[in-house]
Design a protein around this motif. Structure first.
Motif, PDB file in Angstrom:
ATOM      1  N   ALA A   1       7.758   4.875 -12.670  1.00 53.61           N
ATOM      2  CA  ALA A   1       6.916   5.654 -11.765  1.00 53.61           C
ATOM      3  C   ALA A   1       5.935   4.760 -11.009  1.00 53.61           C
ATOM      4  O   ALA A   1       5.789   4.875  -9.784  1.00 53.61           O
ATOM      5  N   LEU A   2       5.283   3.861 -11.716  1.00 51.91           N
ATOM      6  CA  LEU A   2       4.269   3.015 -11.077  1.00 51.91           C
ATOM      7  C   LEU A   2       4.880   1.882 -10.243  1.00 51.91           C
ATOM      8  O   LEU A   2       4.351   1.551  -9.175  1.00 51.91           O
ATOM      9  N   ASN A   3       5.972   1.291 -10.700  1.00 51.08           N
ATOM     10  CA  ASN A   3       6.606   0.219  -9.923  1.00 51.08           C
ATOM     11  C   ASN A   3       7.192   0.740  -8.619  1.00 51.08           C
ATOM     12  O   ASN A   3       7.045   0.114  -7.569  1.00 51.08           O
ATOM     13  N   ARG A   4       7.845   1.873  -8.668  1.00 53.00           N
ATOM     14  CA  ARG A   4       8.473   2.417  -7.463  1.00 53.00           C
ATOM     15  C   ARG A   4       7.426   2.727  -6.404  1.00 53.00           C
ATOM     16  O   ARG A   4       7.571   2.361  -5.244  1.00 53.00           O
ATOM     17  N   ARG A   5       6.353   3.364  -6.802  1.00 52.17           N
ATOM     18  CA  ARG A   5       5.358   3.809  -5.838  1.00 52.17           C
ATOM     19  C   ARG A   5       4.364   2.729  -5.428  1.00 52.17           C
ATOM     20  O   ARG A   5       3.944   2.680  -4.284  1.00 52.17           O
ATOM     21  N   TRP A   6       3.969   1.879  -6.374  1.00 54.83           N
ATOM     22  CA  TRP A   6       2.870   0.965  -6.089  1.00 54.83           C
ATOM     23  C   TRP A   6       3.317  -0.491  -5.994  1.00 54.83           C
ATOM     24  O   TRP A   6       3.046  -1.166  -5.012  1.00 54.83           O
TER      25      TRP A   6
ATOM     26  N   GLY B   1       1.782 -10.603  -3.838  1.00 56.15           N
ATOM     27  CA  GLY B   1       1.200  -9.267  -4.005  1.00 56.15           C
ATOM     28  C   GLY B   1       2.061  -8.390  -4.888  1.00 56.15           C
ATOM     29  O   GLY B   1       1.559  -7.673  -5.764  1.00 56.15           O
ATOM     30  N   GLN B   2       3.358  -8.456  -4.668  1.00 61.93           N
ATOM     31  CA  GLN B   2       4.297  -7.688  -5.477  1.00 61.93           C
ATOM     32  C   GLN B   2       4.233  -8.122  -6.933  1.00 61.93           C
ATOM     33  O   GLN B   2       4.222  -7.296  -7.844  1.00 61.93           O
ATOM     34  N   LEU B   3       4.180  -9.424  -7.141  1.00 65.32           N
ATOM     35  CA  LEU B   3       4.118  -9.958  -8.501  1.00 65.32           C
ATOM     36  C   LEU B   3       2.826  -9.543  -9.207  1.00 65.32           C
ATOM     37  O   LEU B   3       2.849  -9.156 -10.378  1.00 65.32           O
ATOM     38  N   VAL B   4       1.711  -9.575  -8.490  1.00 61.30           N
ATOM     39  CA  VAL B   4       0.436  -9.157  -9.083  1.00 61.30           C
ATOM     40  C   VAL B   4       0.476  -7.670  -9.442  1.00 61.30           C
ATOM     41  O   VAL B   4       0.081  -7.270 -10.547  1.00 61.30           O
ATOM     42  N   ARG B   5       0.951  -6.840  -8.518  1.00 62.61           N
ATOM     43  CA  ARG B   5       1.053  -5.400  -8.806  1.00 62.61           C
ATOM     44  C   ARG B   5       2.009  -5.147  -9.965  1.00 62.61           C
ATOM     45  O   ARG B   5       1.739  -4.324 -10.837  1.00 62.61           O
ATOM     46  N   PHE B   6       3.143  -5.871  -9.991  1.00 58.88           N
ATOM     47  CA  PHE B   6       4.103  -5.736 -11.089  1.00 58.88           C
ATOM     48  C   PHE B   6       3.450  -6.112 -12.412  1.00 58.88           C
ATOM     49  O   PHE B   6       3.658  -5.447 -13.428  1.00 58.88           O
ATOM     50  N   ALA B   7       2.641  -7.165 -12.416  1.00 56.71           N
ATOM     51  CA  ALA B   7       1.963  -7.599 -13.640  1.00 56.71           C
ATOM     52  C   ALA B   7       0.969  -6.549 -14.124  1.00 56.71           C
ATOM     53  O   ALA B   7       0.872  -6.284 -15.329  1.00 56.71           O
ATOM     54  N   ILE B   8       0.242  -5.940 -13.198  1.00 57.97           N
ATOM     55  CA  ILE B   8      -0.712  -4.888 -13.579  1.00 57.97           C
ATOM     56  C   ILE B   8       0.032  -3.690 -14.148  1.00 57.97           C
ATOM     57  O   ILE B   8      -0.340  -3.154 -15.204  1.00 57.97           O
ATOM     58  N   VAL B   9       1.084  -3.265 -13.460  1.00 59.60           N
ATOM     59  CA  VAL B   9       1.908  -2.153 -13.959  1.00 59.60           C
ATOM     60  C   VAL B   9       2.502  -2.521 -15.309  1.00 59.60           C
ATOM     61  O   VAL B   9       2.501  -1.721 -16.250  1.00 59.60           O
ATOM     62  N   GLY B  10       3.000  -3.753 -15.417  1.00 61.16           N
ATOM     63  CA  GLY B  10       3.589  -4.202 -16.672  1.00 61.16           C
ATOM     64  C   GLY B  10       2.587  -4.211 -17.809  1.00 61.16           C
ATOM     65  O   GLY B  10       2.897  -3.818 -18.938  1.00 61.16           O
TER      66      GLY B  10
END
Length: 136
Positions: free
Chosen positions: A62-67, A15-24
């Motif tokens: 901003a997005l990685n820290r929060r989401w 989940g973290q990796l998917v969110r990181f990829a979207i933010v990235g």
């Protein structure tokens, strides 16, 4: 119980990796847009790359820290993030310069150099954010 903990950890990592990829991906769009705009305005590739890095990095923090990593802020985390991204800044500038030096002339050379430097920087950042900066 141990198996459930391992499955939960894998699920959390995924989940973290998917969110990181979207933010990235979003941050990369910001980065490439600023880079392209800078080049269009006549800035050198190095100045445009530096400015684009700052814009993409600000978005990413901003997005990685929060989401993506779902952690609270704080001076320590912000300092760790700044140190990591400061290191990454020199890494991506060096990779971008190297790619520009070795890639053959083409209409895609500058964009490809950006993509190579961005890809390496992204991989480095995920590992360091997870293990050091946003570690719970």
């Amino acid at each position: 119980m141990v198996q459930d903990d391992a499955a939960a950890a894998r699920s959390g990592l995924l989940g973290q990796l998917v969110r990181f990829a979207i933010v990235g991906g979003f941050s990369a769009i910001v980065d490439l847009s600023v880079y392209s705009l800078g080049l269009h305005l006549g800035l050198s590739t190095y100045v445009a790359r530096a400015l684009s890095f700052v814009a993409g990095t600000t978005t990413a923090y901003a997005l990685n820290r929060r989401w993506a990593f779902q952690v609270e802020g704080g001076a320590r985390r912000a300092g760790g993030f700044a140190l990591l991204y400061g290191t990454t800044f020199f890494l991506i500038l060096g990779v971008n310069a190297l790619a520009l030096a070795v890639l053959p002339e083409s209409s895609w050379r500058i964009t490809l150099a950006w993509a190579i430097s961005q890809g390496l920087g992204t991989a480095w950042n995920f590992v360091m954010l997870r293990l050091v900066v946003f570690r719970n």
